[in-house]
Design a protein around this motif. Structure first.
Motif, short mmCIF file in Angstrom:
data_model
loop_
_atom_site.label_atom_id
_atom_site.label_comp_id
_atom_site.label_asym_id
_atom_site.label_seq_id
_atom_site.Cartn_x
_atom_site.Cartn_y
_atom_site.Cartn_z
N ARG A 75 -6.32 43.54 -16.03
CA ARG A 75 -6.61 42.88 -14.76
C ARG A 75 -7.18 43.83 -13.71
O ARG A 75 -7.78 43.39 -12.72
CB ARG A 75 -5.34 42.22 -14.22
N ALA A 76 -7.03 45.14 -13.91
CA ALA A 76 -7.48 46.12 -12.92
C ALA A 76 -8.98 46.37 -13.04
O ALA A 76 -9.59 46.14 -14.09
CB ALA A 76 -6.73 47.43 -13.10
N PRO A 77 -9.60 46.88 -11.97
CA PRO A 77 -11.00 47.30 -12.09
C PRO A 77 -11.13 48.48 -13.05
O PRO A 77 -10.15 49.19 -13.32
CB PRO A 77 -11.35 47.74 -10.65
N ALA A 78 -12.32 48.68 -13.58
CA ALA A 78 -12.56 49.77 -14.52
C ALA A 78 -12.20 51.11 -13.88
O ALA A 78 -12.56 51.40 -12.74
CB ALA A 78 -14.03 49.78 -14.96
N GLY A 79 -11.47 51.93 -14.62
CA GLY A 79 -11.07 53.24 -14.14
C GLY A 79 -9.79 53.25 -13.33
O GLY A 79 -9.34 54.33 -12.89
N GLN A 80 -9.17 52.08 -13.14
CA GLN A 80 -7.92 52.02 -12.38
C GLN A 80 -6.78 51.39 -13.20
O GLN A 80 -5.78 50.96 -12.65
CB GLN A 80 -8.12 51.24 -11.09
N GLU A 81 -6.94 51.40 -14.51
CA GLU A 81 -5.91 50.85 -15.37
C GLU A 81 -4.66 51.74 -15.32
O GLU A 81 -4.76 52.96 -15.21
CB GLU A 81 -6.41 50.75 -16.81
N GLY A 82 -3.50 51.11 -15.45
CA GLY A 82 -2.27 51.89 -15.41
C GLY A 82 -1.92 52.29 -13.99
O GLY A 82 -2.56 51.88 -13.02
N PRO A 83 -0.90 53.13 -13.83
CA PRO A 83 -0.39 53.45 -12.49
C PRO A 83 -1.05 54.66 -11.83
O PRO A 83 -0.80 54.92 -10.66
CB PRO A 83 1.08 53.78 -12.77
N TRP A 84 -1.89 55.39 -12.56
CA TRP A 84 -2.23 56.74 -12.15
C TRP A 84 -2.96 56.82 -10.82
O TRP A 84 -2.75 57.77 -10.05
CB TRP A 84 -3.06 57.41 -13.25
N LEU A 85 -3.81 55.86 -10.52
CA LEU A 85 -4.55 55.89 -9.26
C LEU A 85 -4.07 54.83 -8.28
O LEU A 85 -4.71 54.60 -7.24
CB LEU A 85 -6.06 55.70 -9.52
N THR A 86 -2.95 54.19 -8.60
CA THR A 86 -2.45 53.14 -7.71
C THR A 86 -1.07 53.52 -7.18
O THR A 86 -0.97 54.22 -6.17
CB THR A 86 -2.42 51.78 -8.44
N TYR A 87 -0.01 53.10 -7.85
CA TYR A 87 1.32 53.34 -7.27
C TYR A 87 1.98 54.62 -7.75
O TYR A 87 3.06 54.97 -7.26
CB TYR A 87 2.23 52.14 -7.51
N ALA A 88 1.39 55.35 -8.71
CA ALA A 88 1.92 56.67 -9.06
C ALA A 88 1.50 57.65 -7.97
O ALA A 88 0.31 57.77 -7.66
CB ALA A 88 1.38 57.12 -10.42
N ARG A 89 2.47 58.32 -7.36
CA ARG A 89 2.16 59.15 -6.20
C ARG A 89 2.61 60.60 -6.37
O ARG A 89 2.68 61.35 -5.40
CB ARG A 89 2.79 58.52 -4.95
N MET A 90 2.88 61.00 -7.62
CA MET A 90 3.20 62.39 -7.84
C MET A 90 1.93 63.24 -7.80
O MET A 90 0.83 62.73 -8.01
CB MET A 90 3.91 62.56 -9.19
N GLU A 91 2.07 64.52 -7.52
CA GLU A 91 0.91 65.41 -7.52
C GLU A 91 0.48 65.73 -8.94
O GLU A 91 -0.71 65.78 -9.25
CB GLU A 91 1.23 66.70 -6.76
N THR A 92 1.46 65.98 -9.81
CA THR A 92 1.19 66.31 -11.21
C THR A 92 2.10 65.49 -12.12
O THR A 92 3.12 64.96 -11.67
CB THR A 92 1.43 67.80 -11.49
N ALA A 133 -4.59 62.58 -11.09
CA ALA A 133 -5.91 61.95 -11.15
C ALA A 133 -6.72 62.49 -12.33
O ALA A 133 -7.54 61.77 -12.91
CB ALA A 133 -6.66 62.19 -9.84
N GLN A 134 -6.47 63.73 -12.70
CA GLN A 134 -7.20 64.31 -13.83
C GLN A 134 -6.76 63.67 -15.15
O GLN A 134 -7.56 63.52 -16.08
CB GLN A 134 -6.98 65.82 -13.87
N TRP A 135 -5.49 63.29 -15.22
CA TRP A 135 -5.02 62.57 -16.41
C TRP A 135 -5.78 61.25 -16.56
O TRP A 135 -6.13 60.84 -17.67
CB TRP A 135 -3.52 62.33 -16.32
N MET A 136 -6.05 60.58 -15.44
CA MET A 136 -6.80 59.33 -15.50
C MET A 136 -8.23 59.59 -15.97
O MET A 136 -8.80 58.80 -16.74
CB MET A 136 -6.81 58.66 -14.13
#
Length: 486
Positions: A75-92, A133-136
């Motif tokens: 359901r997410a836009p391309a490149g925003q699947e999963g939590p990594w660029l949305t509600y995940a807020r850890m630095e690493t 973000a690099q993991w994404m």
């Protein structure tokens, strides 16, 4: 001049290496599942809901086994699947950088290979943990090199049995698909949603959010902010508020001390990965009851992100007992007193609640949970474990009452709530490859058995000769006795 082995080789070179590795292993396997139609519609062998890490690993595993009639929806836009660029807020990331993650046994598919190809070995050696973000970025590359097509902006609205062996995957914006198997790779909240204490129900939403929500942290600059919880998401949201300029941050923790030991990490091994699913039920429950009782500590890095701010205050032994609005503010009551805040974030995790999952509205009432068939020993009760789905060896749901919804066995729960049945194979990086292979092999087994008559017919019809008839030199027949006498 030869290139220094420490220099980046570039992604083109890495991808050529991956192609060669796959060729030498004869992967992906040749397609072997017979194509099928029903009611004039092409049937999809496997529909995967979710294109985050688990969904991609599942799709790649299926393709490597020669199951290529797939549809991957997110359901997410391309490149925003999963939590990594949305509600995940850890630095690493919390996981060590050396873990193979979703690489499926292919060295050239690891994060390390991708990182060194881009930045070189020296950069790898100096890297601490993987930036979120690099993991994404890596997962986007993974999808591309493994040939996984993702249909973005597509939401599954309901899964409806079309027959005992077909599922109609109804979507909001891409019509209805007929599938032989459906994989739910829908993440931490895959069978429910965010857990928020009931006391928040009467409070205006401008005063609070769950850590899963989109939060405008810039708007919290100069504000009095509170966070409920002591897990990773609570710490990361607290740090995000402080780094955005919150005037104060109060962290409310039910326990009198923060947990310090990550229990499951301490016993990580191939034995746990492959053996947990085979444990007797009582032992599965015993393991996870202990882990849940001890709780997982927040990462040290996340905790230091919060504690380095002088306006951050940690309140231990302070469960939130009540909330009320007063003078355009929020008053939080704990055993230690009252706190006046402008905004409160609930870092309180997720819950299994099928009413929050419209795609399970039809089949949900038939799903068997652990509470339906297992009673723990006295003192071992744990509501979160009781709400776990009771899954088959291939992650498939099982019927609460056999015979009422046979197609349920074709829906595979490849998300976090599978942990009690299968161990930690679907929610974290360390063992996701093992989980994806177990899922893919189980589906391959089911597809072959279901089509056994067709495969037998193929066996009977196969007539490509191995011998051409000219392998043995022709020799003259030996003379008879009459010929010898003559």
């Amino acid at each position: 001049m030869l290139q220094d082995r420490r220099d980046p080789i570039g992604l083109d070179a890495l991808e050529a290496r991956l192609r060669q590795d796959l060729e030498w292993l004869e992967l992906p396997g040749k397609p072997w599942v017979p194509r099928r139609e029903a009611n004039g519609q092409t049937v999809v062998d496997v529909v995967i809901l979710g294109a985050g890490m688990c969904g991609l690993a599942a799709a790649a595993s299926l393709r490597l086994l020669g199951i290529d009639n797939l549809r991957v929806l997110d359901r997410a836009p391309a490149g925003q699947e999963g939590p990594w660029l949305t509600y995940a807020r850890m630095e690493t990331l919390r996981s060590p950088k050396t873990l193979a993650g979703p690489a499926l046994g292919l060295p050239a598919l690891t994060f390390r290979a991708w990182f060194e190809a881009r930045f070189g070995q020296a950069a790898w050696e100096s890297l601490g943990k993987i930036p979120r973000a690099q993991w994404m970025e890596y997962l986007v590359w993974y999808r591309q090199v493994m040939g996984i097509t993702v249909e973005n902006g597509v939401t599954a609205s309901n899964l409806v049995p079309a027959s005992d062996d077909l599922i109609a995957v109804q979507t909001d914006n891409a019509g209805s698909l007929l599938a032989r198997h459906v994989v739910l790779a829908t993440g931490r909240d895959g069978l429910g949603g965010a857990f928020v204490p009931a006391m928040a129900a009467g409070i205006d939403r401008r005063f609070w959010a769950h850590s899963r929500d989109a939060i405008d942290f810039a708007a919290l600059a100069g504000k009095r902010v509170g966070v409920v919880g002591a897990g990773a998401s609570a710490m990361d949201n607290a740090a995000s508020a402080l780094e955005a300029g919150a005037a104060s941050l109060d962290l409310f923790v039910r326990r009198t001390t923060l947990p310090r030991v990550n229990k499951f990490t301490g016993i990580a091994s191939a034995g746990v990965v492959h053996g947990f699913e085979a444990l007797p039920d009582a032992w599965k429950w015993r393991f996870l009851h202990h882990v849940f009782g001890e709780q997982t500590p927040p990462p040290r890095d996340s905790t230091l992100r919060v504690s380095r701010h002088k306006q951050a205050r940690l309140h231990l032994g302070s469960p939130v007992q009540a909330l009320r609005e007063q003078d355009d503010a929020l008053v939080v009551t704990t055993p230690q007193g009252e706190h006046v805040l402008d905004f409160l974030v609930f870092g309180t995790g997720f819950q299994v609640d099928l009413s929050l999952r419209p795609e399970l509205a039809t089949v949900g009432p038939h799903i068997r949970f652990w509470r339906d068939r297992f009673t723990p020993d006295a003192g071992q009760e744990q509501p979160e474990l009781a709400a776990s789905p009771d899954l088959a060896p291939d992650f498939a749901f099982q019927e609460k009452q056999p015979g009422l919804c046979p197609a349920l066995s074709r829906i595979h729960c490849f998300n976090y709530p599978s942990t009690l049945s299968h161990g930690k194979l679907t929610g974290d990086i360390p063992a996701v490859s093992a989980g994806a292979r177990r899922l893919a092999e189980g589906i391959a087994r089911r597809l072959f058995v279901a089509d056994s008559a067709l495969h037998f017919a193929r066996l009977q019809a196969f007539d490509t000769p191995e011998l051409q008839g000219d392998e043995w030199p022709a020799t003259p027949a030996p003379a008879t006795s009459d010929q010898n006498a003559a």
